[in-house]
Each structure stands twice: as structure tokens, then as C-alpha cells.
Enzyme design. Sequence first.
Site, PDB file in Angstrom:
ATOM      1  N   HIS A  65      41.949  39.313  46.854  1.00 32.86           N
ATOM      2  CA  HIS A  65      41.181  40.171  45.924  1.00 32.86           C
ATOM      3  C   HIS A  65      40.105  40.943  46.681  1.00 32.86           C
ATOM      4  O   HIS A  65      38.981  40.474  46.817  1.00 32.86           O
ATOM      5  CB  HIS A  65      40.550  39.294  44.839  1.00 32.86           C
ATOM      6  CG  HIS A  65      39.984  40.074  43.696  1.00 32.86           C
ATOM      7  ND1 HIS A  65      39.970  39.598  42.410  1.00 32.86           N
ATOM      8  CD2 HIS A  65      39.400  41.293  43.636  1.00 32.86           C
ATOM      9  CE1 HIS A  65      39.414  40.483  41.608  1.00 32.86           C
ATOM     10  NE2 HIS A  65      39.047  41.525  42.333  1.00 32.86           N
ATOM     11  N   ARG A  69      37.870  51.029  49.432  1.00 32.80           N
ATOM     12  CA  ARG A  69      37.649  52.166  48.530  1.00 32.80           C
ATOM     13  C   ARG A  69      38.453  53.413  48.858  1.00 32.80           C
ATOM     14  O   ARG A  69      38.217  54.462  48.296  1.00 32.80           O
ATOM     15  CB  ARG A  69      36.155  52.487  48.509  1.00 32.80           C
ATOM     16  CG  ARG A  69      35.260  51.303  48.153  1.00 32.80           C
ATOM     17  CD  ARG A  69      35.579  50.745  46.780  1.00 32.80           C
ATOM     18  NE  ARG A  69      34.555  49.774  46.344  1.00 32.80           N
ATOM     19  CZ  ARG A  69      34.587  49.163  45.177  1.00 32.80           C
ATOM     20  NH1 ARG A  69      35.591  49.376  44.346  1.00 32.80           N
ATOM     21  NH2 ARG A  69      33.634  48.317  44.840  1.00 32.80           N
ATOM     22  N   ASN A  99      42.167  50.040  42.061  1.00 34.32           N
ATOM     23  CA  ASN A  99      41.230  50.991  41.422  1.00 34.32           C
ATOM     24  C   ASN A  99      40.610  51.957  42.427  1.00 34.32           C
ATOM     25  O   ASN A  99      39.396  52.057  42.570  1.00 34.32           O
ATOM     26  CB  ASN A  99      40.149  50.245  40.627  1.00 34.32           C
ATOM     27  CG  ASN A  99      39.314  49.307  41.467  1.00 34.32           C
ATOM     28  OD1 ASN A  99      39.728  48.898  42.554  1.00 34.32           O
ATOM     29  ND2 ASN A  99      38.135  48.953  40.996  1.00 34.32           N
ATOM     30  N   ASP A 157      42.694  45.390  37.771  1.00 36.41           N
ATOM     31  CA  ASP A 157      41.366  44.827  38.058  1.00 36.41           C
ATOM     32  C   ASP A 157      40.287  45.900  38.207  1.00 36.41           C
ATOM     33  O   ASP A 157      40.508  46.971  38.748  1.00 36.41           O
ATOM     34  CB  ASP A 157      41.372  43.980  39.319  1.00 36.41           C
ATOM     35  CG  ASP A 157      40.021  43.309  39.515  1.00 36.41           C
ATOM     36  OD1 ASP A 157      39.754  42.337  38.797  1.00 36.41           O
ATOM     37  OD2 ASP A 157      39.227  43.784  40.337  1.00 36.41           O
ATOM     38  N   ASP A 310      36.683  38.948  45.947  1.00 37.53           N
ATOM     39  CA  ASP A 310      36.340  40.108  45.110  1.00 37.53           C
ATOM     40  C   ASP A 310      35.398  41.045  45.887  1.00 37.53           C
ATOM     41  O   ASP A 310      34.450  41.594  45.327  1.00 37.53           O
ATOM     42  CB  ASP A 310      35.706  39.669  43.785  1.00 37.53           C
ATOM     43  CG  ASP A 310      35.573  40.816  42.788  1.00 37.53           C
ATOM     44  OD1 ASP A 310      36.155  41.897  43.034  1.00 37.53           O
ATOM     45  OD2 ASP A 310      34.886  40.638  41.774  1.00 37.53           O
ATOM     46  N   HIS A 314      29.521  48.609  47.827  1.00 32.33           N
ATOM     47  CA  HIS A 314      28.900  49.770  47.176  1.00 32.33           C
ATOM     48  C   HIS A 314      27.801  50.326  48.057  1.00 32.33           C
ATOM     49  O   HIS A 314      27.040  49.571  48.668  1.00 32.33           O
ATOM     50  CB  HIS A 314      28.293  49.377  45.818  1.00 32.33           C
ATOM     51  CG  HIS A 314      29.313  49.092  44.771  1.00 32.33           C
ATOM     52  ND1 HIS A 314      30.163  50.065  44.281  1.00 32.33           N
ATOM     53  CD2 HIS A 314      29.636  47.949  44.120  1.00 32.33           C
ATOM     54  CE1 HIS A 314      30.960  49.521  43.370  1.00 32.33           C
ATOM     55  NE2 HIS A 314      30.672  48.242  43.264  1.00 32.33           N
TER      56      HIS A 314
HETATM   57 ZN   LIG Z   1      37.731  42.074  38.441  1.00 29.90          ZN
END
Ligand SMILES: [Zn+2]
Length: 431
Positions: A65, A69, A99, A157, A310, A314
Site C-alpha cells: 500500500h 504520485r 489514485n 483507495d 499507506d 505530501h
Molecule cells: Zn486508503
Amino acid sequence: MKTLIKGGRLIDPANDRDGLYDLVIDKRKVLAVEKPGKLSEKDVNGAEIIDARGFIVAPGFIDMHVHFREPGFEYKETIETGCQSAAAGGFTSVATMPNTDPVNDNRSVTEFILRKAREKGIVNVFPIGAISQGLKGEKLSEMGDLKDAGVVAYSDDGRPVMNSELMRRAFEYSKMFGLPCIQHSEMLDLTEGGCMNEGLVSTELGLKGMPTEAEDIMVYRDIALLLKTGGRLHVAHISSGNSVELVRLAKAKGLQVTCEVAPHHFALTENAVKGYDTNAKMSPPLRIDSDLEAIKEGLRDDTIDIIATDHAPHDVVDKQVEFNRACFGIVGLETALPLSLRLVEEKILSLGKMVEKLTSRPAEIFNLDRGALRVGDIADVVIFDPDAEYAIDISKFKSRSKNSPFDGWNVKGKVIKTLVAGKTVFSASSN
Ligand SMILES: [Zn+2]
């Protein structure tokens, strides 16, 4: 070119190995694994020697996970910087969430990610394809085509699949293709506008909360759909005690449900949000002590199958803003090992179990030919010192982003070397 990793404690859960072994790598693969002094002259002839005395030698970690980017948000992370961050954390394989922009909902994006990863040649990248087109939750993606292109699972996700009919069909198709669906479990109608756990602290701080029920209801719904359709559900970043219990019950019923926990969800509580530190803003949010206890029990009894970070880099522009406007998520790859070792120190997991949840177990769930070190296996290896003490310093992160609530934490456990297919991709000494 041969490499001999000598004198380390080899932990290879897939092969029930834990003890002193010498490991020889030839070209990309494991050539020999033997007790000290047992290697033949022929095996070691001309090998470069890595002294691993006092260190743990294990299959390279696998993180199912991560958010790299690229394409779309290269200022936060690229496939290259993400892979460097992974290597520094001891990870030799990562699975990237879809994503991006464009979303990985079709063959061309999957192929772009695989090509980029191959060009950089740092760690193995396994893309995850979207469940729905554009992550919009309206129409299914081309799931068969994505599988042909090389995805290892399906997930929206970052967003949950809210539409139950769509999720039901996703289970049906993914079952046909033999891949699991990974769900970000969150009922959006319960979390709208929320930015932290709903409870005492959110009231104190005057922030809108996200109740654990938002997660529990989605986990429950997906289990109900799974009962009807069959297939495989993997619950991403589980954070609530009740969700852990639901997964436990579903497993007892014989359903194919697995789940993961991120280190921040067993290392921190909602108290970290006091002071409005946006580095403590994640989705799902940090919970309370009783959730942490339930998560630890879930790790102990194997209800929680794997540890996944995860990893959500950022830039400062996304984090140095008011709490309710900041992006969710933290850099995870480079702090996962020391945080996971705390579970060993707390006697929740044995060292072998910790390694299993970072290597052979994810390989098994996602059907990857990685996560083990038998003769002939691809030589993805991590060497780490479980006792090395240091303070986490975000300025040293290889990730392009530095958002982490663990800056300055005194921890134990340092990656010494990471090898992918026999080639050193990270070395602490060169750092
Ligand atoms: Zn998530």
C-alpha cells in the site's frame, strides 16, 4: 558476480528458517543457503563478502500500500523518489495505489508505471488497478485488461466504493480474474467534512470528527457482499477495534478476508492531533487506546495479516495549512521497520512473525513470486540491525516529501543494506 552475505541471523518465515546462515547470491538469484562453515569452495569462489554478523538477514520487505504520485503529482513524489524511499526503508517490492492523474484505470497507465519502474531499476513495483473508472464509483474499470497489463489487485483507495451494486460486481469480476479487491473502508456520509477521529479530542479541538462506525459499516457491508459473491476482500489500513473483530468473525466463517495495518495506527492515538499538527492527519484517522489494544490483539492472533505503510507523501503546501484543509497521510516507508520493531519489543509479535507480516504473508495474499530466500529464488534481501538506536530525522528521508509525525523520535532498528535481484540499491554506509 557473486555476493556472500556472511554470519547473519537469517529469518525466512516461508521456509521456516531462523538461525545463523551464510547466503550466496549469483547474478539475480539465491545460489546457496548454508549453516556457517558448510559452503563449498566452489560456491564462494570470487564472491564479494558482506559481513552481516550481529544483523538480521531477511527477504526484502513488501509493502502492498503505497502512493507514488506519478503520473500527475510529481512535486510530491515520483516513481523514482518513491523507489529510493522504499529501498532506504528495506522494501524491495511495493504496490502502488491507482489514485494518480490520470487514474490507473486502464492499460496505458499501468504500462507507464511498469515502464518507469523498470527504467529506474531500484525496487519492484506492482501496480494496483482502479475498481471504478476515474475512481468515480460509477462504472467498473476494464478489470480484465488491467490484469493483462500487470496489476496485482483492484482498489479505489483514497476513496471507498460507496455503491454496493458496483462493489458486488467488482467482487464477481475480480473473482473471475483471481485477484483481490482492496477496500478503503469509509462511509462518506458519516465522515463528510471530518478531519480526525470523532471523540473527546475532536470536541476539545473543535474539529469535525470521523467516527469509527464509518469504517465498521463498510467492512460489514463488504463481508456481506463477499458472502453472496465469493472472491477475496483485503481491508486496507484497518484502524478500529470493531473492524478487527468483524474480520476475525469473517475469517472464522471461512471467508477469504485479509487485512493490513499501517504503523501509525499501532504507534499513535488521536492525542497526536493535539497542537493541530497536520502530520497527524490521516485517513482513516488515528484512534483511541482501546482501538490500539484491539489492533495489537489482531496482530497477535493473525487476524491482521500484514503490515503496510499507506506511504502518502505530501508537499509542505499541502500540509502547512489549517488542520481541516490539510491533505491526509504521511511518509511511511522509511519509518516502518523501527515502528514495527516496537511490536517485537512489546512482545506482541516475535521477530519472525514481524518479518512474516512484511514479507511472505503479503507475497502469499497477492500471489507475488517474492518474499522468500530458497535456492533459485530472486535475491531480494534486506539486512538490518535491530538494535541500532538513533533519532528519526525527516531531512534525511529519500522521499521527495517530508511529512511525518515521527520526526525526532528515538527508535531502534536500522536498515544496513537493501538488495534487489542481487544488486545493492541502498547501503547505510554510503549515506
Ligand atoms: Zn486508503
